[in-house]
Design a protein around this motif. Structure first.
Motif, PDB file in Angstrom:
ATOM      1  N   ASN A  56     -12.961   3.007   7.119  1.00  0.00           N
ATOM      2  CA  ASN A  56     -12.255   2.514   5.934  1.00  0.00           C
ATOM      3  C   ASN A  56     -10.801   2.965   5.958  1.00  0.00           C
ATOM      4  OD1 ASN A  56     -12.230   1.068   3.559  1.00  0.00           O
ATOM      5  ND2 ASN A  56     -13.915   2.206   2.648  1.00  0.00           N
ATOM      6  N   GLN A  59      -8.461   1.368   8.719  1.00  0.00           N
ATOM      7  CA  GLN A  59      -7.998   0.010   8.412  1.00  0.00           C
ATOM      8  C   GLN A  59      -6.726   0.016   7.567  1.00  0.00           C
ATOM      9  OE1 GLN A  59     -11.243  -2.659   7.022  1.00  0.00           O
ATOM     10  NE2 GLN A  59     -12.631  -1.130   7.896  1.00  0.00           N
ATOM     11  N   SER A  60      -6.457   1.136   6.896  1.00  0.00           N
ATOM     12  CA  SER A  60      -5.219   1.261   6.107  1.00  0.00           C
ATOM     13  C   SER A  60      -4.073   1.861   6.904  1.00  0.00           C
ATOM     14  CB  SER A  60      -5.485   2.121   4.853  1.00  0.00           C
ATOM     15  OG  SER A  60      -6.421   1.501   3.994  1.00  0.00           O
ATOM     16  N   TYR A 308     -15.183  -1.784   3.326  1.00  0.00           N
ATOM     17  CA  TYR A 308     -14.092  -2.762   3.215  1.00  0.00           C
ATOM     18  C   TYR A 308     -13.317  -2.609   1.912  1.00  0.00           C
ATOM     19  CZ  TYR A 308     -16.752  -4.630   7.074  1.00  0.00           C
ATOM     20  OH  TYR A 308     -17.413  -4.759   8.271  1.00  0.00           O
ATOM     21  N   ASN A 310     -10.347  -1.512   1.445  1.00  0.00           N
ATOM     22  CA  ASN A 310      -8.957  -1.981   1.511  1.00  0.00           C
ATOM     23  C   ASN A 310      -8.868  -3.486   1.321  1.00  0.00           C
ATOM     24  OD1 ASN A 310     -10.104  -2.351   4.186  1.00  0.00           O
ATOM     25  ND2 ASN A 310      -8.027  -2.809   4.880  1.00  0.00           N
ATOM     26  N   LYS A 311      -9.844  -4.245   1.818  1.00  0.00           N
ATOM     27  CA  LYS A 311      -9.841  -5.700   1.643  1.00  0.00           C
ATOM     28  C   LYS A 311     -10.027  -6.069   0.174  1.00  0.00           C
ATOM     29  CE  LYS A 311      -9.569  -6.339   6.092  1.00  0.00           C
ATOM     30  NZ  LYS A 311      -8.268  -6.724   6.704  1.00  0.00           N
ATOM     31  N   ASP A 314      -6.855  -5.176  -1.736  1.00  0.00           N
ATOM     32  CA  ASP A 314      -5.838  -6.203  -1.484  1.00  0.00           C
ATOM     33  C   ASP A 314      -6.081  -7.423  -2.375  1.00  0.00           C
ATOM     34  OD1 ASP A 314      -4.600  -4.641   0.411  1.00  0.00           O
ATOM     35  OD2 ASP A 314      -5.506  -5.657   2.129  1.00  0.00           O
ATOM     36  N   THR A 319      -2.199  -3.008  -3.042  1.00  0.00           N
ATOM     37  CA  THR A 319      -1.940  -3.176  -1.607  1.00  0.00           C
ATOM     38  C   THR A 319      -1.288  -1.967  -0.946  1.00  0.00           C
ATOM     39  OG1 THR A 319       0.188  -4.208  -2.142  1.00  0.00           O
ATOM     40  CG2 THR A 319      -1.711  -5.679  -1.865  1.00  0.00           C
ATOM     41  N   PRO A 321      -1.038   1.283   0.932  1.00  0.00           N
ATOM     42  CA  PRO A 321      -2.005   2.058   1.711  1.00  0.00           C
ATOM     43  C   PRO A 321      -2.236   3.464   1.173  1.00  0.00           C
ATOM     44  CG  PRO A 321      -0.472   0.920   3.170  1.00  0.00           C
ATOM     45  CD  PRO A 321       0.052   0.760   1.771  1.00  0.00           C
ATOM     46  N   GLN A 324      -4.580   3.250  -1.759  1.00  0.00           N
ATOM     47  CA  GLN A 324      -5.933   2.946  -1.288  1.00  0.00           C
ATOM     48  C   GLN A 324      -6.619   4.190  -0.732  1.00  0.00           C
ATOM     49  OE1 GLN A 324      -5.651  -0.257   1.527  1.00  0.00           O
ATOM     50  NE2 GLN A 324      -5.112  -1.794  -0.011  1.00  0.00           N
ATOM     51  N   LEU A 325      -5.888   4.938   0.102  1.00  0.00           N
ATOM     52  CA  LEU A 325      -6.460   6.143   0.700  1.00  0.00           C
ATOM     53  C   LEU A 325      -6.735   7.216  -0.353  1.00  0.00           C
ATOM     54  CD1 LEU A 325      -4.218   6.350   3.893  1.00  0.00           C
ATOM     55  CD2 LEU A 325      -6.675   5.889   3.857  1.00  0.00           C
ATOM     56  N   ASN A 328      -9.869   6.262  -2.255  1.00  0.00           N
ATOM     57  CA  ASN A 328     -11.013   6.484  -1.357  1.00  0.00           C
ATOM     58  C   ASN A 328     -11.387   7.968  -1.323  1.00  0.00           C
ATOM     59  OD1 ASN A 328     -12.987   5.866   0.594  1.00  0.00           O
ATOM     60  ND2 ASN A 328     -11.567   6.272   2.274  1.00  0.00           N
TER      61      ASN A 328
END
Length: 530
Positions: A56, A59-60, A308, A310-311, A314, A319, A321, A324-325, A328
């Motif tokens: 995961n 991907q970022s 998924y 990050n998808k 988005d 968006t 990164p 997102q991290l 997570n």
């Protein structure tokens, strides 16, 4: 006498009156040592949890995407799923190593393979090399992960067994936390080491196990008895459960119960091949539940988020990164805390109430996620996107109370010894199949259907509620041998009781004897315990 339980058993359990509750278990050095050994086995799960969160996070990372030519769709699905395909390839072999050479041997063998594979993954300079290394990680993981929870279940102090085994799957999140924050920390490294460092750290649990497992962890007393090494099995039980006292009533009870169950398996269920899982009504009930919870654990929508995220972010306008991290990382810490609490409460609350509450809660908050996702997709409402994030956290709170801590412990405890390794392999096989399917299909379906794909899981979660309510059987506060009557009926309980009575020196009852009732009453007490 061994120290008491961390979690008190039900007074109806066969061993409850044999447990010394005069002092806390953490004041007993032998039990502390045993629980540290169990912790060393529990970290097997962190490797698996690390992988999902690492993929995961990678991907970022722009550096990882550039190194592997910005994978998407089916290619991205393969990169995520290949570890589980490696797991699938090892399932035909893992139970034979666990049953034939011992639980410890299987754990060490798997850890060695994972160490080698992680070196290859870290050194990867092409997509093919990265995929091959991840396949090999999965192959080794199967051997370790098939044996470790079984060994935990078979060596744990009786009233520690359920919480300890429940913690196995919970430590999935420990690996996930480490991976999430590692990728967050390496995000600003401009070179390929931004993804190579997280790749290398995946080997840490396996390295620890290679160095320590063979030298400090006892072999399963049940496995030792099955191989005719009863003296060694008795010594193990006495050393860890009763400070070395071989005449301790609890040790005698456990030892004779194990011997009775294994003798019964050999005499009545001598055929312990794969077909044994479907030959008897009791085993078919076990199989139905095991396969169901394996698929439920991966098909409840959770893998959309865990692989998924990050998808999805988005798609709802988040968006950045770094954001997102960060989400997570926080989500994994949150999951870890809730799963630990639920796992430690499994003998107080019970398996069935936790599973029912989990499925109902997931359904409610998945529906609300779907509504928020749809509102943002159709109207661009930013508040709906923020509410969607909150619904993810609430959804996972309910997922974590059952499907993180209980799926492994429940599967292992409902299987009889002779079928435990093979049955657990079937469970893992079903889980891996469901996971591979999700990892391939989710990115493709999400790209084509958007929020409407969430409706599929709404329907599936409704089915999960009905199945759990109808078929899941409560097993709390029972020994491994005491679940026989729940699945196999009173006839099996009667047979096990007679075997146990014989081994304990109680003469068998005879309905045509001179009318003495002592022996039949004694056997009835053993039967109630079993």
């Amino acid at each position: 006498m061994g120290g008491p339980a961390a979690v008190s058993g039900d007074d109806g359990a066969g061993y409850a009156h044999l447990i010394d509750r005069s002092k806390s278990w953490w004041k007993n050095t032998r039990l502390i040592k045993l629980n540290l050994c169990i912790l060393l086995l529990l970290i097997t799960s962190t490797t698996n949890g690390y992988d999902g969160s690492m993929m995961n996070g990678l991907q970022s990372l722009p550096q990882w995407n550039q190194a592997f030519n910005f994978p998407s769709g089916g290619k991205l699905g393969l990169l995520s799923a290949i570890q589980n395909i490696g797991c699938l390839a090892a399932y035909p072999f893992s139970p034979y190593m666990s049953d034939g050479l011992g639980r410890r041997t299987a754990v060490v063998f798997g850890a060695v393979i994972m160490c080698i594979a992680t070196v290859l993954q870290t050194a990867s300079n092409s997509v093919g090399m990265f995929i091959g290394a991840r396949f090999l990680i999965g192959f080794g993981l199967t051997f370790a992960a098939s044996a470790a929870p079984v060994l935990v279940t078979e060596i744990a102090y009786p009233t520690h067994r359920a919480p300890a085994t429940s913690l196995y799957n919970t430590l999935w999140f420990l690996g996930s936390i480490i991976a999430a924050w590692t990728t967050f920390g390496t995000f600003h490294i401009p070179t390929s080491w931004s993804w190579r460092i997280p790749s290398a750290l995946q080997a840490l649990p396996s390295v620890i196990q290679v160095l320590l497992v063979w030298f400090v962890i006892p072999e399963s007393p049940r496995w030792l008895c099955s191989k005719g090494r009863e003296e060694q099995a008795l010594q193990t039980l006495a050393y860890y459960h009763a400070n070395g006292d071989r005449t301790d009533p609890l040790v005698e009870y456990e030892f004779e119960e194990i011997r009775a169950a294994i003798k019964f398996d050999r005499e009545v269920a001598a055929n312990v091949g794969w077909l044994s899982l479907i030959k008897s009504p009791g085993n078919r009930r076990r199989l139905r539940i095991m396969i169901a919870i394996a698929f439920f654990s991966q098909w409840s929508g959770n893998n959309l988020i865990s692989y998924y995220m990050n998808k999805i972010f988005d798609a709802i306008g988040i968006t950045d990164p770094t954001t997102q991290l960060l989400i997570n990382g926080c989500l994994n810490i949150y999951n870890f805390i809730i799963a630990i609490i639920a796992g430690l409460l499994c003998d107080k609350v019970g398996r069935r109430p936790l599973f029912i509450a989990s499925t109902i809660g997931m359904f409610v908050f998945w529906v609300l996620q779907t509504v928020c996702f749809a509102l943002y997709s159709e109207t661009g409402n930013v508040m709906a996107a923020h509410a969607f994030i909150a619904m993810i956290f609430l959804f996972y709170a309910f997922y974590d109370i059952a499907f993180t801590p209980l799926i492994v412990s429940y599967t292992v405890e409902i299987l009889p010894f002779a079928l435990r390794a093979k049955g657990f392999t079937v469970f893992n096989f079903a889980l891996t199949l469901s996971l591979i399917f999700n990892q391939y299909i989710n990115p493709i379906a999400l790209a084509h259907l958007g929020w409407k794909y969430y409706l599929v899981y709404v329907c599936w979660l409704a089915f999960e509620i009905a199945f759990i309510w109808r078929y899941l059987i409560e097993t709390k506060n029972r020994t491994l041998e005491e679940t026989a009557a729940l699945f196999d009926g009173e006839d099996t309980a009667e047979r096990l009781a007679h075997h146990a009575a014989e081994n304990l020196g109680i003469p068998p009852s005879d309905s045509h004897s001179d009318g003495e009732k002592g022996s039949s009453e004694d056997i009835e007490e053993v039967k109630i315990a079993i």
